[in-house]
Motif scaffolding. Structure first.
Motif, short mmCIF file in Angstrom:
data_model
loop_
_atom_site.label_atom_id
_atom_site.label_comp_id
_atom_site.label_asym_id
_atom_site.label_seq_id
_atom_site.Cartn_x
_atom_site.Cartn_y
_atom_site.Cartn_z
N LEU A 1 4.39 4.05 -0.93
CA LEU A 1 3.90 3.83 0.43
C LEU A 1 4.58 2.60 1.01
CD1 LEU A 1 1.89 4.42 2.76
CD2 LEU A 1 0.28 2.89 1.58
N SER A 2 5.26 2.77 2.14
CA SER A 2 5.81 1.64 2.87
C SER A 2 4.68 0.98 3.64
CB SER A 2 6.90 2.13 3.82
OG SER A 2 7.41 1.06 4.59
N ASN A 3 4.53 -0.32 3.47
CA ASN A 3 3.41 -1.04 4.08
C ASN A 3 3.71 -1.33 5.55
OD1 ASN A 3 1.22 -2.67 4.68
ND2 ASN A 3 2.01 -4.44 3.57
N PRO A 4 2.98 -0.71 6.47
CA PRO A 4 3.27 -0.94 7.89
C PRO A 4 2.88 -2.33 8.37
CG PRO A 4 1.29 0.39 7.64
CD PRO A 4 1.87 0.24 6.27
N GLU B 1 0.72 0.03 -9.49
CA GLU B 1 -0.60 0.19 -10.12
C GLU B 1 -0.76 1.62 -10.62
OE1 GLU B 1 -3.57 -0.63 -7.13
OE2 GLU B 1 -2.43 0.51 -5.64
N PRO B 2 -1.74 1.85 -11.52
CA PRO B 2 -1.97 3.21 -12.02
C PRO B 2 -2.42 4.14 -10.91
CG PRO B 2 -3.08 1.56 -13.39
CD PRO B 2 -2.62 0.86 -12.17
N ALA B 3 -2.00 5.39 -10.99
CA ALA B 3 -2.38 6.36 -9.96
C ALA B 3 -3.89 6.52 -9.86
CB ALA B 3 -1.72 7.71 -10.26
N GLN B 4 -4.58 6.39 -11.00
CA GLN B 4 -6.03 6.58 -11.01
C GLN B 4 -6.80 5.30 -10.71
OE1 GLN B 4 -3.83 6.67 -13.50
NE2 GLN B 4 -4.84 6.86 -15.48
N ALA B 5 -6.08 4.20 -10.49
CA ALA B 5 -6.71 2.92 -10.13
C ALA B 5 -5.91 2.32 -8.98
CB ALA B 5 -6.74 1.98 -11.33
N ASP B 6 -5.90 3.04 -7.87
CA ASP B 6 -4.98 2.76 -6.75
C ASP B 6 -5.64 1.96 -5.63
OD1 ASP B 6 -6.68 4.80 -5.97
OD2 ASP B 6 -5.13 5.94 -4.92
N CYS B 7 -6.42 0.94 -5.96
CA CYS B 7 -7.16 0.21 -4.93
C CYS B 7 -6.23 -0.48 -3.93
CB CYS B 7 -8.16 -0.76 -5.54
SG CYS B 7 -7.46 -2.03 -6.61
N LEU B 8 -5.09 -1.00 -4.38
CA LEU B 8 -4.18 -1.69 -3.47
C LEU B 8 -3.45 -0.69 -2.58
CD1 LEU B 8 -2.76 -4.39 -5.90
CD2 LEU B 8 -4.59 -4.64 -4.23
N TYR B 9 -3.06 0.43 -3.15
CA TYR B 9 -2.45 1.51 -2.38
C TYR B 9 -3.40 1.96 -1.27
CZ TYR B 9 -0.01 5.98 -1.56
OH TYR B 9 0.67 7.04 -0.99
N GLN B 10 -4.66 2.16 -1.63
CA GLN B 10 -5.66 2.58 -0.65
C GLN B 10 -5.89 1.49 0.40
OE1 GLN B 10 -6.92 5.61 -0.31
NE2 GLN B 10 -5.75 6.29 -2.10
N LEU C 1 -3.19 1.78 2.88
CA LEU C 1 -3.43 2.95 3.73
C LEU C 1 -4.44 2.65 4.83
CD1 LEU C 1 -3.64 6.10 1.39
CD2 LEU C 1 -1.98 5.68 3.22
N HIS C 2 -5.51 1.93 4.47
CA HIS C 2 -6.61 1.71 5.39
C HIS C 2 -6.51 0.39 6.16
CE1 HIS C 2 -8.39 4.67 2.50
NE2 HIS C 2 -8.76 5.21 3.63
N GLY C 3 -5.59 -0.47 5.75
CA GLY C 3 -5.43 -1.73 6.46
C GLY C 3 -6.51 -2.75 6.16
N PHE D 1 3.88 -0.29 -1.76
CA PHE D 1 2.88 -0.08 -2.80
C PHE D 1 3.22 1.23 -3.52
CE2 PHE D 1 0.88 -2.94 0.15
CZ PHE D 1 0.21 -3.83 -0.68
N LEU D 2 3.16 1.18 -4.84
CA LEU D 2 3.60 2.30 -5.66
C LEU D 2 2.57 2.60 -6.73
CD1 LEU D 2 5.92 4.25 -6.59
CD2 LEU D 2 6.76 2.34 -7.99
#
Length: 409
Positions: free
Chosen positions: A3-6, A262-271, A274-276, A312-313
């Motif tokens: 995910l490219s961070n906007p 981060e792990p795919a199943q522990a993606d709090c930073l990725y989320q 996404l949500h800003g 974020f990956l």
């Protein structure tokens, strides 16, 4: 998944963030920790991996090896101890406390009835237990269901009282906070929440020691970084915030590109990206990358990560195991390195990126790229390491020593 961070920006380090974490405080933490007997006297090594760089078609790869930071086996030896020192300074403002002597036990008479507590996946709790024993205070550690008996024993060996729960890491954080309120104990954690900011800041600031050493080891002078890309572990965001803040302040608009993994199943930073806003993970949380199996982003860490992290990956567990094997194997030019499951997340992210030409182009990885990854832990659970790789950490260390002999290191 990439995910490219906007929200990422390229501008000078903001004053409001500098008021929270800054290079001066990071260097102060480094000085205060230097005499602690649980830390290595020298900076952790920075290894070049030219064969791997050639294989992945990037200009250079360097790995900062935190596995030898301390007998504690991980970078966490820089966080909890310095946070405890700063807390002692807050507790006794009228006393003439010498920070460098807190972990030497000089103030044990003041701290003998003082209790610190934290939830942990293993490494943070072990470091806090060691720091508490050195300082002379009491320590309670809350462990969730997925923390191995081996990691529990390593924490208990430093005299900590262990509290086991049946839930996950985030639930253990809640239990630790409840126990602290009930018993008038002090939480020492890198996970921030409402009304709890100063100590997580202190923990993250301690991680700036890694960045300070990297600069001393050739990361580049003010204004120009020697690295184009830095891959960092996720978790709640504490390590990433500590490193990002230092390099951003030092290099300003010329900071490297930051990729958090981060792990795919522990993606709090990725989320969160996404949500800003600081958010929760969507997955099961459980991961072989135990130290990164965190379900909720630290709001304080997110203040630094949201404007500074470019990508974020998320990765699967198998890729982390592959990265462990890559480092353990080494090559004629690349030194074998013992790296734990969470320690390799940054490298695993790089391997993932370099397996996809589209992703490489997106993040700007090419033959001119200078990449930094941080091995944040060694085999902190030796049994797990052996089970995953089919070789013991001791055997890899023997191969490392043989490599050093051949290369006269």
């Amino acid at each position: 998944m990439l995910l490219s961070n906007p929200h990422a920006v390229r501008r000078p380090y903001p004053a409001d963030l500098a008021a929270i974490m800054n290079i001066e405080s990071a260097k102060q933490s480094q000085r205060w920790l230097a005499p602690w007997r649980e830390l290595a006297r020298a900076a952790t090594p920075l290894h070049a991996l030219p064969d791997l760089a050639g294989k992945l078609q990037v200009g250079a790869i360097h790995v900062k090896d935190e596995s030898v930071r301390s007998p504690l086996g991980s970078f966490k030896a820089l966080g909890a101890p310095v946070a405890l020192v700063r807390q002692v300074l807050r507790l006794y403002p009228a006393q003439d406390i010498v920070p460098e002597q807190v972990l030497a036990g000089r103030y044990a008479h003041l701290l003998q009835d003082y209790t610190v507590i934290s939830a942990t996946d293993g490494n943070h709790g072990r470091s806090l237990a060691a720091a508490a024993r050195s300082a002379g205070c009491q320590c309670v550690i809350v462990l969730h269901a997925h923390v191995s008996a081996e990691r529990e024993a390593a924490i208990a060996a430093y005299g900590a009282r262990i509290v086991r729960i049946t839930g996950n890491y985030d639930e253990s954080v809640t239990v630790a906070a409840e126990l602290a309120r009930t018993n008038d104990w002090q939480v020492i954690s890198d996970t921030s929440y409402e009304g709890y900011q100063d100590i997580p800041r202190d923990v993250m600031q301690g991680y700036g020691t890694i960045a300070a050493e990297l600069v001393e080891q050739g990361a580049g002078p003010d204004g120009k970084s020697a690295y184009t890309h830095i891959f960092l572990q996720g978790g709640v965001g504490g390590l990433a915030a500590g490193i990002v803040s230092y390099f951003w302040e030092l290099y300003g608009i010329n900071r490297p590109r930051f990729i958090v993994v981060e792990p795919a199943q522990a993606d709090c930073l990725y989320q969160s990206a996404l949500h800003g806003r600081a958010s929760r993970a969507l997955g099961s949380i459980d991961s072989v990358m135990a130290g990164l199996a965190c379900g909720e982003t630290s709001p304080l860490a997110w203040r630094f990560l949201q404007p500074a992290v470019d990508y974020f990956l998320t990765i699967e567990d198998e890729l982390a195991i592959q990265a462990m094997r890559v480092l353990a194997a080494g090559s004629e030019a690349d030194i074998p390195i013992v790296a734990g499951e969470s320690g390799v997340a940054g490298l695993a992210g790089l391997l993932s990126m370099c397996s996809n030409k589209v992703c490489m182009k997106q993040v700007g990885l090419d033959a001119s790229s200078k990449v930094l990854v941080i091995n944040t832990e060694g085999a902190t659970a030796a049994t797990v390491y052996h089970e995953l790789l089919g070789i013991s950490a001791h055997a890899v260390l023997a191969q490392q020593n043989s490599w050093k002999d051949r290369h006269h290191e």
